[in-house]
Design an enzyme around this catalytic site. Structure first.
Site, short mmCIF file in Angstrom:
data_model
loop_
_atom_site.label_atom_id
_atom_site.label_comp_id
_atom_site.label_asym_id
_atom_site.label_seq_id
_atom_site.Cartn_x
_atom_site.Cartn_y
_atom_site.Cartn_z
N CYS A 89 0.73 -1.14 -0.05
CA CYS A 89 0.05 0.10 0.06
C CYS A 89 0.79 1.34 0.03
O CYS A 89 0.35 2.40 -0.18
CB CYS A 89 -0.92 -0.07 1.18
SG CYS A 89 -2.06 -1.35 1.14
N GLN A 149 -5.06 -9.42 5.90
CA GLN A 149 -4.89 -7.99 6.66
C GLN A 149 -6.27 -7.98 7.43
O GLN A 149 -6.13 -7.29 8.50
CB GLN A 149 -4.90 -7.03 5.52
CG GLN A 149 -3.39 -6.91 4.83
CD GLN A 149 -3.02 -5.73 4.15
OE1 GLN A 149 -3.75 -4.62 4.33
NE2 GLN A 149 -2.47 -5.95 3.02
N ARG A 208 -19.75 8.31 1.50
CA ARG A 208 -21.31 8.00 2.01
C ARG A 208 -22.04 9.09 2.92
O ARG A 208 -21.81 9.01 4.07
CB ARG A 208 -21.33 6.50 2.24
CG ARG A 208 -21.13 5.59 1.41
CD ARG A 208 -21.44 4.14 1.92
NE ARG A 208 -20.30 3.95 2.92
CZ ARG A 208 -19.10 3.25 2.61
NH1 ARG A 208 -18.71 2.83 1.34
NH2 ARG A 208 -18.38 2.81 3.73
N SER A 211 -23.82 8.77 6.72
CA SER A 211 -23.41 7.46 7.62
C SER A 211 -23.64 7.60 9.04
O SER A 211 -23.52 8.91 9.64
CB SER A 211 -22.02 7.32 7.26
OG SER A 211 -21.69 6.94 5.82
N SER A 235 -11.24 0.42 4.38
CA SER A 235 -10.90 1.26 3.23
C SER A 235 -11.56 0.67 1.91
O SER A 235 -11.93 -0.60 2.04
CB SER A 235 -9.24 1.16 2.96
OG SER A 235 -8.85 -0.04 2.63
N HIS A 336 -8.96 3.78 -1.39
CA HIS A 336 -7.76 3.35 -1.28
C HIS A 336 -7.14 2.75 -2.65
O HIS A 336 -7.19 1.35 -2.61
CB HIS A 336 -7.51 2.62 0.01
CG HIS A 336 -6.30 2.02 0.27
ND1 HIS A 336 -5.10 2.37 -0.35
CD2 HIS A 336 -5.80 0.76 1.13
CE1 HIS A 336 -4.10 1.85 0.13
NE2 HIS A 336 -4.50 0.74 1.11
N CYS A 366 0.35 1.79 6.56
CA CYS A 366 0.70 0.59 6.84
C CYS A 366 0.51 -0.34 5.28
O CYS A 366 0.22 0.09 4.48
CB CYS A 366 -0.37 0.12 7.79
SG CYS A 366 -2.08 0.08 7.04
N GLY A 368 1.11 -4.41 3.54
CA GLY A 368 1.10 -5.86 3.71
C GLY A 368 2.53 -6.36 4.02
O GLY A 368 3.47 -6.00 3.70
#
Length: 381
Positions: A89, A149, A208, A211, A235, A336, A366, A368
């Site tokens: 990422c 994850q 959205r 929410s 995400s 993302h 962060c 993987g």
């Protein structure tokens, strides 16, 4: 070491899965931001020494060095090289760090950093569809952990005592802040409209509005039957691209360009690959120590919202002021697009710094496998 500056930054709107950008090839979407970067800065692309491009799922449309094909799709001179990197990422944040390091060291003078991901066309996990990347020794070392994850996000919530309500409250905050930023035009100048058959795409599609925690309470946990992580506090799968123009301060003066920010320091850290997403905590400590800057001196933070538990655990450990973290919303609301996210976050952050006269900004992602990037930049008045 030479002083490195970010002269210009531009991004596409972030498209939702199967949304307005889903028919764009990744090279063509990348070309949109490359051409706009040159147009806004007024540079001749021929002065660019290299294009360093982040992309995570390097298969199908995004295979075979998408960074090079982005250059060609943009119509830039064939003499300009391009390379594609994958630090999960954080790929396009690492692209910025590599670009800054090349310029700082004197090996190159002008570099474009950025990245792309069109997840609608190249789905998450497609690069693993024909094999297992970990290998038997890695699996044996970690007792056959699935390296999922979502499970890691659950483990983080458990370790830091984060309730579903707390996670959902954070998710709602992300949508509210993103909607407010869109409404006041905070993103307008940094976004280049993408022309599609359905019209121009110039507004982030994932937000959205309306929410609430009550609405999110109706969503089923995604990874554990009794879990707290679900689609609403995670995400979004997205499409998007961004590009940053990096050069020495001296070269910017020669070209008559006014830089936005100075690159202060970058760091990368490894962490427990089972918890996996806690890397931003040591990466933040590392980059602040390297720069000699206290966490309280940083006026804004972009901590990628892979899952709501990630920034909340980071806040608990760093003691940063919550109001300074993701003040424009994050990936829960805005999306993302993996390989593009690092450059998109940096584009958002330095524009926010300029709009609000904030001296220091810190971005961390962060990644993987249990790694993370952190980058500190300083506003140039």
């Amino acid at each position: 070491m030479r002083e490195v500056v970010i002269v210009e930054a531009v991004r596409t709107a972030v498209g939702k899965r199967n949304g307005g950008l889903s028919d764009m090839h990744a090279a063509d979407l990348s070309a949109v931001v490359l051409r706009e970067l040159a147009r806004r800065s007024g540079i001749d692309p021929a002065i660019v020494d290299d294009v360093v491009w982040g992309c995570v799922s390097q298969v199908g449309d995004q295979s075979s060095n998408i960074g090079r094909y982005a250059v060609l799709a943009a119509g830039w001179p064939e003499s300009i090289p391009g390379t594609t990197i994958n630090r999960a990422c954080g790929s396009s944040q690492q692209a910025l760090d590599f670009a800054a390091q090349a310029v700082m060291s004197g090996q190159q003078d002008v570099v474009v950093a950025g990245g792309v991901e069109v997840m609608s066309r190249v789905p998450l996990g497609s690069a693993r569809s024909t094999g297992m990347p970990y290998g038997p020794k890695v699996l044996a070392r970690y007792e056959d952990f699935s390296f999922n994850q979502g499970i890691s996000a659950e483990l983080i919530a458990e370790k830091w005592g984060l309730s579903r309500t707390a996670l959902d409250e954070y998710a709602v905050r992300s949508h509210e802040l993103a909607a407010a930023a869109i409404d006041r035009g905070a993103f307008t100048e940094q976004i280049v409209a993408v022309q599609t058959d359905a019209g121009d795409i110039a507004v982030d599609e994932g937000v959205r509005r309306g929410s609430t925690v009550e609405k999110l309470a109706g969503l089923k946990p995604a990874f554990r039957d009794d879990g707290v992580i679900h689609a609403g506090n995670s995400s979004q799968i997205s499409d998007g691209a961004a590009a940053l123009l990096v050069m020495t301060a001296d070269r910017a003066r020669e070209l008559g360009l006014a830089p936005i920010a100075r690159y202060v320091a970058g760091a990368v850290a490894g962490a427990d690959p089972i918890l996996m997403l806690t890397g931003p905590i040591p990466a933040t400590e590392k980059v602040l120590a390297k720069a000699g800057v206290a966490v309280g001196d940083v006026g804004t933070f972009e901590v990628n919202e892979a899952f709501a538990s990630v920034p909340l655990a980071w806040l608990a450990e760093t003691g940063a002021h919550p109001d300074r973290v993701n003040p424009l919303g994050g990936a829960i609301a805005l999306g993302h697009p993996l390989g593009g996210s690092g450059a998109i976050l940096m584009t958002r952050m330095i524009n926010h710094m300029r709009d609000n006269d904030i001296r220091f900004g810190l971005q961390t992602m962060c990644e993987g496998g249990g790694t993370a990037n952190a980058t500190l930049v300083e506003l140039i008045s």
